[in-house]
Design a protein around this motif. Structure first.
Motif, PDB file in Angstrom:
ATOM      1  N   ARG A   1       0.453  -1.156  -0.030  1.00 38.07           N
ATOM      2  CA  ARG A   1       0.077  -0.504  -0.039  1.00 38.07           C
ATOM      3  C   ARG A   1       0.768   1.080   0.092  1.00 38.07           C
ATOM      4  O   ARG A   1       0.190   2.167   0.261  1.00 38.07           O
TER       5      ARG A   1
ATOM      6  N   ALA B   1      -6.938  -6.180   4.392  1.00 41.91           N
ATOM      7  CA  ALA B   1      -6.359  -5.424   5.051  1.00 41.91           C
ATOM      8  C   ALA B   1      -7.343  -5.643   6.228  1.00 41.91           C
ATOM      9  O   ALA B   1      -7.919  -6.438   6.553  1.00 41.91           O
ATOM     10  N   CYS B   2      -6.916  -4.817   6.982  1.00 44.16           N
ATOM     11  CA  CYS B   2      -7.014  -3.868   8.505  1.00 44.16           C
ATOM     12  C   CYS B   2      -8.967  -4.102   8.490  1.00 44.16           C
ATOM     13  O   CYS B   2      -9.937  -4.948   9.249  1.00 44.16           O
ATOM     14  N   CYS B   3     -10.160  -4.371   7.164  1.00 42.27           N
ATOM     15  CA  CYS B   3     -10.872  -4.309   7.527  1.00 42.27           C
ATOM     16  C   CYS B   3     -11.243  -5.810   7.523  1.00 42.27           C
ATOM     17  O   CYS B   3     -12.667  -6.070   8.424  1.00 42.27           O
TER      18      CYS B   3
ATOM     19  N   GLY C   1     -15.545  -0.753   3.695  1.00 41.76           N
ATOM     20  CA  GLY C   1     -14.457   0.293   3.813  1.00 41.76           C
ATOM     21  C   GLY C   1     -13.954   1.036   3.015  1.00 41.76           C
ATOM     22  O   GLY C   1     -14.118   1.427   1.526  1.00 41.76           O
ATOM     23  N   ALA C   2     -13.306   2.265   3.360  1.00 40.17           N
ATOM     24  CA  ALA C   2     -13.251   3.784   2.377  1.00 40.17           C
ATOM     25  C   ALA C   2     -12.169   2.692   1.168  1.00 40.17           C
ATOM     26  O   ALA C   2     -12.341   3.477   0.059  1.00 40.17           O
TER      27      ALA C   2
ATOM     28  N   PRO D   1      -7.514   5.952   2.362  1.00 38.46           N
ATOM     29  CA  PRO D   1      -6.519   6.920   2.714  1.00 38.46           C
ATOM     30  C   PRO D   1      -5.611   6.998   1.577  1.00 38.46           C
ATOM     31  O   PRO D   1      -4.190   7.331   1.861  1.00 38.46           O
TER      32      PRO D   1
ATOM     33  N   GLY E   1     -16.246   3.923   6.397  1.00 38.05           N
ATOM     34  CA  GLY E   1     -15.549   4.001   7.812  1.00 38.05           C
ATOM     35  C   GLY E   1     -14.393   3.347   7.332  1.00 38.05           C
ATOM     36  O   GLY E   1     -14.277   2.757   6.227  1.00 38.05           O
ATOM     37  N   CYS E   2     -13.809   3.776   8.482  1.00 37.35           N
ATOM     38  CA  CYS E   2     -12.071   3.178   7.960  1.00 37.35           C
ATOM     39  C   CYS E   2     -11.099   2.579   9.089  1.00 37.35           C
ATOM     40  O   CYS E   2     -10.737   3.701   9.264  1.00 37.35           O
ATOM     41  N   PRO E   3     -12.183   1.435   9.564  1.00 36.04           N
ATOM     42  CA  PRO E   3     -12.924   0.608   9.382  1.00 36.04           C
ATOM     43  C   PRO E   3     -14.143   0.731   9.710  1.00 36.04           C
ATOM     44  O   PRO E   3     -14.594   1.864  10.808  1.00 36.04           O
TER      45      PRO E   3
HETATM   46  S1  SF4 Z   1     -10.985   1.127   4.467  1.00 33.58           S
HETATM   47 FE1  SF4 Z   1      -9.115   1.780   5.957  1.00 33.58          FE
HETATM   48  S2  SF4 Z   1      -9.154   0.001   7.907  1.00 33.58           S
HETATM   49 FE2  SF4 Z   1     -10.553  -0.257   5.630  1.00 33.58          FE
HETATM   50  S3  SF4 Z   1      -9.108  -1.775   4.926  1.00 33.58           S
HETATM   51 FE3  SF4 Z   1      -8.762   0.529   4.347  1.00 33.58          FE
HETATM   52  S4  SF4 Z   1      -7.321   1.542   5.277  1.00 33.58           S
HETATM   53 FE4  SF4 Z   1      -7.437  -0.245   6.188  1.00 33.58          FE
END
Ligand code: SF4
Lengths: 388, 198, 160
Positions: A62, B48-50, B113-114, B121, B145-147
């Motif tokens: 990323r 990923a984070c989500c 997620g965003a 981001p 949302g993020c997440p």
């Molecule tokens: S939206 Fe935010 S929490 Fe979800 S994968 Fe992207 S950076 Fe990670």
């Protein structure tokens, strides 16, 4: 399956009685229920035996490092959150300490103590997830549900101080984003009281479960010398019996003022450095983290949580610095090169999981295919951090 | 005053003693949709984070099992719903597309997620990040949302259930053709540039 | 052993290989040594194998684009002597090439591939120097300062 394995096939171990087996290239991932994220490994098997394996990473690249040098210093913290999203607090801490070292910033004592609390709580949360998913990898669903129940309690605490369940962005350069609300510390104390007995429950549930020991002991043995050469750190290294912990060896924050043990693998149920040892180091570290939190809670002074110098645009002096902390997964290092402007020339994240994962090929050689999943699980990597 | 039930026309009442009060009449369409929306099986597809929040949805506190979506499947061929949870990168995009193609019709996609909605981001400097998963596959519901909080993802699943509820069996063909435009465009299972969807 | 002592030992052993000692500048942060590219392997090998030095761990290997030059930066750790040393190799932009140290440290394998992937530094002698993070057919080296973001990749637009 396009990319071929480069290394020549190794000598073929033959089963007794010389049963003819066929060599096969097998692709695991990038979408596989037990690869812990988008991780792909190409395995060369002979029947059930893994001859060679080649990890492929980058499916979650990323561009952290490009972003980090394109935005100014304060704006990097949201991205450090997302490196190792299971231990965001520790990641932020690593980055902030690095920049603070470069700038020579002094942090208020309350912020330091609170940082220690959140970092250790995050360590517990991260190990809980590792514990739960490792149970799942070995075929036990129940530990996962237990682990998540208790992890929710930690997330609740974090939500109170910063409003997020994940990716907290709470630790900032110069201190913390917000002070902890009144009575938060009492809630933390209550959590620790609630949580510590649970670890015994986990031990009974999974750690000393006969089936689990059969699956994890003597599997994926990582000798200490290999681990050191491949730059392994954290539970992967300690599981091999090396007592190395940055919190002890190069104390940051106030870790030199608290008492805790560094659990290492001792080969209790199998060989030193097997999957069970790595797993058990994590479970024992949860206990130690609770111990640390208890001690820190005894002395959290009142006062500000942000250094006054840190509120404007940051322009660290020209120079470069490397600093590291102990993440739940190992040594997290940041290498920051500054030329005196508001943006860094280079921010390199030396992520622990990146090095820990690279040793997979060494460990997995000669194991059974079904054990591959156990080995991958025991390394406990987070792809966000491996690929950055 | 409490509302009273309208008087029932005796001609419409079920007079058969055996089946009285035990038979519900409905259309085939409603019945099929009811069955389907009561057991939406998602694909285990964490990026990923989500994905961590998606796991939380499946775990103890939020417990997606209550809504019939508990069984996270390991293979796309058994799944109805793909929850794209996390950042899709250029290296991953062909795999996302292939997994989507492997799912059996009818299939639904939640962009969680965003990052999956529009790069999140990583929108500006993320050279290796796909700026929204709907450049690759069609998306039915976006969860912001993020997440996103687990409750938000649950809401997203409800939205999918609403979609299923309203679905006309004959329309299935049409949606299928809509999805067809995504298929086969570009080699490496990639969509042609400028596909609709954003 | 302190870092200054480690530096002094290296300077004494390889007076010709060290271009400059970073401590002499008036910079903040950590001191470092700038090593000639062609001697790097010797220096690292000696540091690893000499019984007095014992730098058994390659902590971090980063490629850096300083704008004018590229550099490959090595953070080596001695857990026995509890010291970290930072070596830097400055490489010309046109032909960044330095010997690989994968034969000394396993950890160098992926780190060098990463530096190759993101900055285009060639490590001669690396067993398999291919891209590791970006897709195999990615164009350009993203972490270079003059990198132009791709407009599209395989039909997926990138500049929305
Ligand atoms: S939206 Fe935010 S929490 Fe979800 S994968 Fe992207 S950076 Fe990670």
């Amino acid at each position: 399956m396009s990319p071929e394995l480069q290394s020549p096939p190794l000598a073929q171990p033959r089963a007794p009685g010389d049963v003819r087996t066929e060599e096969m290239l097998l692709n695991i991932g990038p979408q596989h229920p037990s690869t812990h994220g988008v991780f792909r490994v190409v395995v060369q098997t002979d029947g059930e035996i893994v001859l060679d394996s080649e990890p492929h990473i980058g499916y979650l690249h990323r561009c952290f490092e490009k972003i980090a040098e394109s935005v100014d210093y304060l704006k990097v913290t949201p991205y450090t959150d997302r490196l190792d999203y299971l231990a965001s607090m520790c990641n932020n801490l690593g980055y902030c300490l690095t920049v603070e070292k470069l700038m020579g910033l002094q942090i208020p004592r309350r912020a330091t103590r609170l940082r220690m609390i959140v970092a250790e709580l995050n360590r517990v949360a991260s190990h809980l997830l590792a514990f739960g998913t490792y149970g799942m990898d070995s075929g036990a669903i129940t530990p996962f549900l237990h682990a998540f129940r208790d992890r929710e309690a930690i997330l609740k605490l974090f939500e109170i101080i910063c409003g997020q369940r994940l990716n907290y962005n709470y630790v900032r350069i110069g201190g913390l984003a917000e002070d902890a609300p009144p009575r938060w510390l009492d809630q933390v104390a209550a959590f620790v009281d609630f949580f510590e007995p649970k670890i015994d429950e986990y031990d009974a549930l999974l750690s000393y479960n006969g089936i689990f020991i059969k699956r994890a002991a003597n599997i994926g043995v990582l000798p200490a010398a290999t681990a050191i050469s491949w730059g392994c750190t954290g539970p992967v290294l300690r599981g091999s019996g090396v007592r190395r912990d940055i919190r002890k060896d190069e104390p940051y924050l106030e870790y030199d003022k608290v008492e805790f043990d560094v659990p290492i693998g001792r080969g209790e149920v199998g060989t030193l450095g097997d999957c069970w040892d790595r797993y058990m180091v994590r479970v024992r570290e949860m206990r130690e983290a609770c111990k640390i939190v208890r001690q820190v809670l005894k002395d959290v002074p009142e006062g500000p949580v942000m250094a006054p110098e840190a509120k404007k645009v940051l322009r660290p002096p020209k120079g470069e610095v490397y600093y590291r902390i102990e993440n739940p997964r190992g040594e997290l290092g940041f290498y920051v090169v500054s030329d005196g402007k508001d943006k860094a020339v280079r921010i390199k994240c030396r992520s622990p999981a990146f090095c820990n994962l690279s040793v997979l090929r060494e460990i997995a050689h000669g194991c059974m295919l079904a054990d591959m999943i156990m080995i991958i699980g025991s390394i406990d990597f987070v792809m966000g951090e491996v690929d950055r | 005053m409490p509302p009273t039930a309208p008087p029932v026309n005796p001609a419409n009442q079920n007079q058969d003693l055996l089946t009285k009060d035990t038979i519900l009449l409905t259309t085939v369409e409603d019945f099929v949709n009811w069955c389907r929306r009561s057991s939406v099986w998602p694909l285990t597809f964490g990026l990923a984070c989500c994905a961590i929040e998606m796991m939380a949805v499946g775990a103890t506190k939020f417990d997606i099992d209550r809504f019939g979506s508990g069984p996270f499947r390991g293979t796309p061929r058994q799944a109805d719903l793909m929850i794209v949870a996390g950042t899709v990168t250029h290296k991953m995009a062909p795999r996302v597309k292939r997994l989507y193609d492997q799912m059996a019709e009818p299939k639904y996609v939640i962009a969680m997620g965003a990052c999956t909605i529009g790069g999140g981001p990583y929108w500006k400097y993320g050279y290796h990040v796909v700026k929204g998963v709907d450049l690759v596959i069609p998306v039915d519901v976006h969860v912001v949302g993020c997440p996103p909080r687990p409750e938000a993802l649950l809401e997203g699943v409800f939205k999918i259930q609403d979609l299923m509820k309203r679905e006309k069996l004959l329309d299935r063909l049409r949606t299928y053709h809509k999805r067809e435009t995504y298929k086969g465009a570009g080699n490496a299972a990639m969509p042609a540039p400028g596909t609709p969807g954003r | 052993m302190t870092r200054a002592e480690a530096h002094a030992a290296i300077l004494a052993k390889f007076p010709d290989a060290i271009v400059r000692d970073g401590r002499e500048g008036k910079e903040a942060g950590d001191p470092y040594l700038v090593v000639k590219a062609e001697r790097l392997h010797d220096v690292v090998k000696w540091m690893k194998e000499d019984p007095g030095m014992r730098f058994e761990v390659l902590q971090c290997l980063s490629g850096v684009d300083y704008g004018k030059d590229l550099a490959s930066v090595y953070h080596l750790d001695s857990w026995t002597n509890k010291v970290t040393v930072c070596l830097r190799v400055e490489l010309p932009r046109e032909k960044p090439e330095v010997a690989s140290i994968t034969d000394l440290y396993g950890a160098a394998d992926w780190h060098e591939r990463e530096a190759y992937d993101l900055l285009g530094i060639t490590y001669t002698g690396h067993p398999k120097l291919v891209r590791i993070l970006c897709a195999e057919d990615w164009v350009g080296y993203p972490l270079r300062k003059d990198y132009v973001f791709p407009k599209e990749y395989h039909g997926i637009k990138n500049d929305l």
